[in-house]
Design a protein around this motif. Structure first.
Motif, PDB file in Angstrom:
ATOM      1  N   TYR A  18       0.839  -1.199   0.000  1.00  0.00           N
ATOM      2  CA  TYR A  18       0.000   0.000   0.000  1.00  0.00           C
ATOM      3  C   TYR A  18       0.868   1.240   0.000  1.00  0.00           C
ATOM      4  N   GLU A  19       0.234   2.382  -0.224  1.00  0.00           N
ATOM      5  CA  GLU A  19       0.863   3.666   0.035  1.00  0.00           C
ATOM      6  C   GLU A  19      -0.122   4.497   0.832  1.00  0.00           C
ATOM      7  N   VAL A  20       0.429   5.371   1.659  1.00  0.00           N
ATOM      8  CA  VAL A  20      -0.397   6.159   2.565  1.00  0.00           C
ATOM      9  C   VAL A  20       0.196   7.559   2.703  1.00  0.00           C
ATOM     10  N   ASP A  21      -0.687   8.541   2.739  1.00  0.00           N
ATOM     11  CA  ASP A  21      -0.275   9.920   2.964  1.00  0.00           C
ATOM     12  C   ASP A  21      -0.428  10.206   4.452  1.00  0.00           C
ATOM     13  N   THR A  22       0.694  10.378   5.134  1.00  0.00           N
ATOM     14  CA  THR A  22       0.672  10.666   6.569  1.00  0.00           C
ATOM     15  C   THR A  22       1.969  11.346   6.972  1.00  0.00           C
ATOM     16  N   ASP A  23       1.853  12.239   7.946  1.00  0.00           N
ATOM     17  CA  ASP A  23       3.042  12.911   8.468  1.00  0.00           C
ATOM     18  C   ASP A  23       3.589  12.209   9.710  1.00  0.00           C
ATOM     19  N   LEU A  24       2.994  11.069  10.038  1.00  0.00           N
ATOM     20  CA  LEU A  24       3.426  10.260  11.188  1.00  0.00           C
ATOM     21  C   LEU A  24       3.286  11.017  12.505  1.00  0.00           C
ATOM     22  N   GLU A  25       2.328  11.934  12.560  1.00  0.00           N
ATOM     23  CA  GLU A  25       1.989  12.636  13.797  1.00  0.00           C
ATOM     24  C   GLU A  25       0.799  11.923  14.437  1.00  0.00           C
ATOM     25  N   GLY A  26       0.698  11.962  15.751  1.00  0.00           N
ATOM     26  CA  GLY A  26      -0.441  11.374  16.443  1.00  0.00           C
ATOM     27  C   GLY A  26      -0.458   9.852  16.450  1.00  0.00           C
ATOM     28  N   LEU A  27       0.700   9.231  16.341  1.00  0.00           N
ATOM     29  CA  LEU A  27       0.779   7.765  16.374  1.00  0.00           C
ATOM     30  C   LEU A  27       0.429   7.258  17.758  1.00  0.00           C
ATOM     31  N   ILE A  28      -0.161   6.069  17.808  1.00  0.00           N
ATOM     32  CA  ILE A  28      -0.486   5.485  19.107  1.00  0.00           C
ATOM     33  C   ILE A  28       0.022   4.054  19.213  1.00  0.00           C
ATOM     34  N   GLU A  29       0.347   3.684  20.434  1.00  0.00           N
ATOM     35  CA  GLU A  29       0.595   2.302  20.835  1.00  0.00           C
ATOM     36  C   GLU A  29      -0.505   1.981  21.832  1.00  0.00           C
ATOM     37  N   ARG A  51      -3.996   3.935  -0.258  1.00  0.00           N
ATOM     38  CA  ARG A  51      -4.191   3.272  -1.544  1.00  0.00           C
ATOM     39  C   ARG A  51      -3.560   1.885  -1.516  1.00  0.00           C
ATOM     40  N   LEU A  52      -4.376   0.876  -1.692  1.00  0.00           N
ATOM     41  CA  LEU A  52      -3.905  -0.507  -1.733  1.00  0.00           C
ATOM     42  C   LEU A  52      -3.281  -0.759  -3.100  1.00  0.00           C
ATOM     43  N   LYS A  53      -2.028  -1.196  -3.136  1.00  0.00           N
ATOM     44  CA  LYS A  53      -1.301  -1.420  -4.380  1.00  0.00           C
ATOM     45  C   LYS A  53      -1.250  -2.899  -4.758  1.00  0.00           C
ATOM     46  N   ARG A  98       4.759  -0.058  11.667  1.00  0.00           N
ATOM     47  CA  ARG A  98       5.885  -0.996  11.576  1.00  0.00           C
ATOM     48  C   ARG A  98       5.956  -1.695  10.217  1.00  0.00           C
ATOM     49  N   THR A  99       4.925  -1.531   9.380  1.00  0.00           N
ATOM     50  CA  THR A  99       4.969  -2.116   8.030  1.00  0.00           C
ATOM     51  C   THR A  99       5.340  -1.092   6.966  1.00  0.00           C
ATOM     52  N   LEU A 100       5.641   0.153   7.372  1.00  0.00           N
ATOM     53  CA  LEU A 100       6.120   1.130   6.394  1.00  0.00           C
ATOM     54  C   LEU A 100       7.539   0.746   6.001  1.00  0.00           C
ATOM     55  N   THR A 101       7.787   0.685   4.711  1.00  0.00           N
ATOM     56  CA  THR A 101       9.080   0.190   4.220  1.00  0.00           C
ATOM     57  C   THR A 101      10.073   1.301   3.892  1.00  0.00           C
ATOM     58  N   ASP A 102       9.633   2.545   3.967  1.00  0.00           N
ATOM     59  CA  ASP A 102      10.506   3.644   3.563  1.00  0.00           C
ATOM     60  C   ASP A 102      10.861   4.600   4.697  1.00  0.00           C
ATOM     61  N   ILE A 103      10.683   4.160   5.930  1.00  0.00           N
ATOM     62  CA  ILE A 103      11.082   4.990   7.063  1.00  0.00           C
ATOM     63  C   ILE A 103      12.075   4.215   7.919  1.00  0.00           C
ATOM     64  N   GLU A 104      12.866   4.947   8.625  1.00  0.00           N
ATOM     65  CA  GLU A 104      13.846   4.334   9.520  1.00  0.00           C
ATOM     66  C   GLU A 104      13.120   3.767  10.751  1.00  0.00           C
ATOM     67  N   PRO A 105      13.381   2.511  11.104  1.00  0.00           N
ATOM     68  CA  PRO A 105      12.741   1.971  12.316  1.00  0.00           C
ATOM     69  C   PRO A 105      13.035   2.853  13.531  1.00  0.00           C
ATOM     70  N   PHE A 106      12.018   3.047  14.325  1.00  0.00           N
ATOM     71  CA  PHE A 106      12.090   3.830  15.559  1.00  0.00           C
ATOM     72  C   PHE A 106      12.405   5.308  15.331  1.00  0.00           C
ATOM     73  N   SER A 107      12.129   5.804  14.118  1.00  0.00           N
ATOM     74  CA  SER A 107      12.326   7.228  13.837  1.00  0.00           C
ATOM     75  C   SER A 107      11.088   8.035  14.194  1.00  0.00           C
ATOM     76  N   TRP A 108      10.101   7.403  14.793  1.00  0.00           N
ATOM     77  CA  TRP A 108       8.828   8.029  15.121  1.00  0.00           C
ATOM     78  C   TRP A 108       8.620   8.000  16.633  1.00  0.00           C
ATOM     79  N   THR A 109       7.648   8.775  17.075  1.00  0.00           N
ATOM     80  CA  THR A 109       7.262   8.783  18.476  1.00  0.00           C
ATOM     81  C   THR A 109       5.769   8.481  18.550  1.00  0.00           C
TER      82      THR A 109
END
Length: 118
Positions: A18-29, A51-53, A98-109
């Motif tokens: 898939y692809e997704v438009d997000t700024d990675l703000e407001g993430l939750i665990e 968008r499902l690819k 955790r399934t995003l393939t184009d970001i650095e692991p643990f680069s988010w809060t």
């Protein structure tokens, strides 16, 4: 969603992508009985930002109020996203960051949420 970056994501085997438009703000665990054991970190987006690819075979799982369709890859078992509704009834997609393939692991809060108490 031109104002937010587009990210690529996939399950472990690549059958679901898939692809997704997000700024990675407001993430939750969340610590609910579903999210916590799977280690989800979630970004919630409107359906038009997702968008499902590649739509490989997936199995659906619902629980509790059955308002969220948890979909996981039949081949590798990874849940890349879920489809559902917010509390006010708006449609949403919950993306497993955790399934995003184009970001650095643990680069988010992410904010921790007590879903176990809902």
């Amino acid at each position: 969603m031109a104002d937010k970056p587009t990210h690529q994501g996939a399950c472990a085997c690549g059958a679901v992508a898939y692809e997704v438009d997000t700024d990675l703000e407001g993430l939750i665990e969340c610590n609910c009985s579903h999210c916590y054991p799977k280690g989800f970190v979630l970004a919630f987006v409107a359906p038009d930002a997702f968008r499902l690819k590649k739509d490989g075979p997936q199995t659906e799982y619902t629980f509790n109020t059955h308002k969220i369709r948890h979909l996981f890859c039949d081949t590798c078992g990874v849940q890349a996203f879920a489809l559902g509704e917010t509390a006010d009834g708006s449609k949403m997609v919950a993306v497993n960051v955790r399934t995003l393939t184009d970001i650095e692991p643990f680069s988010w809060t992410a904010q921790r949420v007590d879903g176990r108490s809902f």
